[in-house]
Scaffold this motif. Structure first.
Motif, mmCIF file in Angstrom:
data_model
loop_
_atom_site.group_PDB
_atom_site.id
_atom_site.type_symbol
_atom_site.label_atom_id
_atom_site.label_comp_id
_atom_site.label_asym_id
_atom_site.label_seq_id
_atom_site.Cartn_x
_atom_site.Cartn_y
_atom_site.Cartn_z
ATOM 1 N N UNK A 1 -40.910 -43.769 -15.125
ATOM 2 C CA UNK A 1 -39.580 -44.327 -15.448
ATOM 3 C C UNK A 1 -38.647 -44.153 -14.244
ATOM 4 N N UNK A 2 -37.956 -45.210 -13.864
ATOM 5 C CA UNK A 2 -37.059 -45.164 -12.705
ATOM 6 C C UNK A 2 -35.795 -44.362 -13.038
ATOM 7 N N UNK A 3 -35.388 -43.503 -12.119
ATOM 8 C CA UNK A 3 -34.186 -42.694 -12.343
ATOM 9 C C UNK A 3 -32.953 -43.576 -12.332
ATOM 10 N N UNK A 4 -31.998 -43.260 -13.180
ATOM 11 C CA UNK A 4 -30.748 -44.015 -13.227
ATOM 12 C C UNK A 4 -30.043 -43.905 -11.869
ATOM 13 N N UNK A 5 -29.543 -45.035 -11.328
ATOM 14 C CA UNK A 5 -28.867 -45.008 -10.021
ATOM 15 C C UNK A 5 -27.719 -44.015 -9.952
ATOM 16 N N UNK A 6 -27.037 -43.807 -11.067
ATOM 17 C CA UNK A 6 -25.930 -42.840 -11.064
ATOM 18 C C UNK A 6 -26.447 -41.448 -10.722
ATOM 19 N N UNK A 7 -27.576 -41.063 -11.289
ATOM 20 C CA UNK A 7 -28.155 -39.751 -11.001
ATOM 21 C C UNK A 7 -28.708 -39.705 -9.584
ATOM 22 N N UNK A 8 -29.296 -40.822 -9.145
ATOM 23 C CA UNK A 8 -29.833 -40.890 -7.778
ATOM 24 C C UNK A 8 -28.742 -40.636 -6.748
ATOM 25 N N UNK A 9 -27.574 -41.219 -6.977
ATOM 26 C CA UNK A 9 -26.481 -41.152 -5.996
ATOM 27 C C UNK A 9 -25.399 -40.139 -6.374
ATOM 28 N N UNK A 10 -25.685 -39.260 -7.326
ATOM 29 C CA UNK A 10 -24.635 -38.374 -7.826
ATOM 30 C C UNK A 10 -24.012 -37.502 -6.731
ATOM 31 N N UNK A 11 -24.837 -36.943 -5.843
ATOM 32 C CA UNK A 11 -24.302 -36.084 -4.778
ATOM 33 C C UNK A 11 -23.363 -36.871 -3.867
ATOM 34 N N UNK A 12 -23.742 -38.107 -3.545
ATOM 35 C CA UNK A 12 -22.884 -38.974 -2.740
ATOM 36 C C UNK A 12 -21.575 -39.247 -3.471
ATOM 37 N N UNK A 13 -21.653 -39.592 -4.741
ATOM 38 C CA UNK A 13 -20.462 -39.931 -5.512
ATOM 39 C C UNK A 13 -19.527 -38.727 -5.654
ATOM 40 N N UNK A 14 -20.104 -37.550 -5.855
ATOM 41 C CA UNK A 14 -19.289 -36.332 -5.924
ATOM 42 C C UNK A 14 -18.578 -36.102 -4.591
ATOM 43 N N UNK A 15 -19.306 -36.303 -3.490
ATOM 44 C CA UNK A 15 -18.725 -36.086 -2.160
ATOM 45 C C UNK A 15 -17.573 -37.043 -1.902
ATOM 46 N N UNK A 16 -17.731 -38.318 -2.274
ATOM 47 C CA UNK A 16 -16.650 -39.296 -2.121
ATOM 48 C C UNK A 16 -15.422 -38.830 -2.897
ATOM 49 N N UNK A 17 -15.618 -38.466 -4.164
ATOM 50 C CA UNK A 17 -14.489 -38.052 -5.003
ATOM 51 C C UNK A 17 -13.844 -36.768 -4.477
ATOM 52 N N UNK A 18 -14.669 -35.817 -4.055
ATOM 53 C CA UNK A 18 -14.142 -34.543 -3.563
ATOM 54 C C UNK A 18 -13.331 -34.743 -2.276
ATOM 55 N N UNK A 19 -13.826 -35.578 -1.367
ATOM 56 C CA UNK A 19 -13.090 -35.800 -0.118
ATOM 57 C C UNK A 19 -11.773 -36.527 -0.369
ATOM 58 N N UNK A 20 -11.729 -37.336 -1.401
ATOM 59 C CA UNK A 20 -10.484 -38.024 -1.725
ATOM 60 C C UNK A 20 -9.490 -37.123 -2.445
ATOM 61 N N UNK A 21 -9.996 -36.129 -3.188
ATOM 62 C CA UNK A 21 -9.129 -35.325 -4.039
ATOM 63 C C UNK A 21 -8.924 -33.885 -3.564
ATOM 64 N N UNK A 22 -9.883 -33.359 -2.798
ATOM 65 C CA UNK A 22 -9.779 -31.972 -2.351
ATOM 66 C C UNK A 22 -9.970 -30.970 -3.463
ATOM 67 N N UNK A 23 -10.501 -31.430 -4.585
ATOM 68 C CA UNK A 23 -10.686 -30.566 -5.750
ATOM 69 C C UNK A 23 -12.006 -30.907 -6.410
ATOM 70 N N UNK A 24 -12.870 -29.922 -6.544
ATOM 71 C CA UNK A 24 -14.161 -30.147 -7.194
ATOM 72 C C UNK A 24 -13.973 -30.419 -8.680
ATOM 73 N N UNK A 25 -13.030 -29.722 -9.300
ATOM 74 C CA UNK A 25 -12.780 -29.924 -10.730
ATOM 75 C C UNK A 25 -12.328 -31.350 -10.999
ATOM 76 N N UNK A 26 -11.410 -31.855 -10.182
ATOM 77 C CA UNK A 26 -10.948 -33.234 -10.357
ATOM 78 C C UNK A 26 -12.053 -34.228 -10.007
#
Length: 288
Positions: free
Chosen positions: A1-26
């Motif tokens: 079964x192919x992994x969901x793209x969201x899970x595949x790219x989760x680390x990238x997506x977290x990094x984008x959000x963190x660099x924009x917000x400066x907060x891991x919680x946000x």
């Protein structure tokens, strides 16, 4: 079964959000909101899942950044980014490590929300101007102009010189040893004359409301901190892609990040707000 793209790219997506917000919680909140929108998307119409997901996360992060601006203006004392425990592997990607450094995130705080999004997506993740435009609701030509202004703004405020990780580690080790022993002379020797120290307690724990300036002042403050506690423990750690320190004052942790130029410390960032230190025992997964 192919992994969901969201899970595949989760680390990238977290990094984008963190660099924009400066907060891991946000950033985590943004990922939750983005996941809900991804779950509702018509996957058959999504040609490039990675680009689509980055676009969703960027929009959600922009919304969050705009709502956070007021609370950060009302923040008690100095506001610093939430430090992340990272593996030494992050430092191998020099550009990623620099982009998530506490020093860089502090500079990014001086950009407006759209400027910050454009800078992060272009300079860190190297997205095409057209793709960034879709994410921020601007034309490619406008994004190009915003990127140029943001680049100039950041260049004027970022550290002038990169240092090797071994040099950074050596300075961190000397700083932590001097702090642990309260050696004023040693602290003075490893700091630049115009060093600045910023402390963030968020009104929850004691911290200075304004930065300390000058080696003599900063050294005295640090030496006094050593005398005022019963126990002071220091640990060398990797924070935000660079060697840094964890300092426990009577069991209460602080995260200490140093900016080093020409072998001396030019800036000290001390995060004491306990709400920002919940991830010091959990390694963050960052990716580009």
């Amino acid at each position: 079964m192919t992994e969901d793209p969201f899970l595949t790219h989760r680390s990238l997506l977290f990094t984008v959000a963190y660099e924009m917000l400066g907060s891991a919680a946000d950033a985590e909140d943004v990922l939750q909101e983005s996941w809900l929108r991804w779950a509702e998307a018509d996957r058959a119409q999504v040609r490039d899942p990675r680009a689509y997901l980055v676009r969703i996360v960027t929009r959600q992060a922009l919304n969050r950044l705009r709502t956070l601006s007021r609370s950060r203006e009302e923040y008690v004392g100095e506001w610093l980014p939430e430090p992340l425990l990272t593996s030494p592997d992050v430092a191998e990607d020099v550009e990623l490590a620099e982009s998530v450094s506490i020093a860089m995130l502090t500079v990014l705080e001086t950009l407006g929300p759209t400027e910050r999004a454009v800078f992060v997506l272009r300079e860190v993740f190297e997205l095409p101007y057209g793709e960034i435009g879709e994410a921020v609701g601007k034309t490619a030509a406008t994004v190009r102009q915003i990127a140029r202004r943001a680049r100039e703004h950041v260049a004027a405020r970022r550290p002038r010189m990169r240092v090797s990780r071994s040099e950074q580690r050596a300075v961190v080790d000397r700083f932590l040893a001097a702090l642990r022993t309260g050696q004023l002379a040693e602290l003075l020797e490893i700091m630049a004359p115009d060093v600045v120290m910023v402390t963030d307690g968020g009104g929850v724990v004691p911290a200075a409301a304004t930065p300390f300036h000058g080696a003599a002042v900063v050294a005295k403050v640090l030496a006094r901190a050593h005398r005022l506690v019963d126990t002071l423990e220091t640990t060398a750690v990797w924070l935000n892609g660079a060697p840094a320190g964890r300092v426990d004052f009577d069991g209460a942790p602080s995260a200490v990040s140093l900016t080093v130029e020409d072998g001396r410390i030019t800036r000290i960032h001390v995060v004491r707000n306990p709400h920002k230190l919940t991830r010091l025992n959990e390694t963050a997964e960052l990716a580009r």
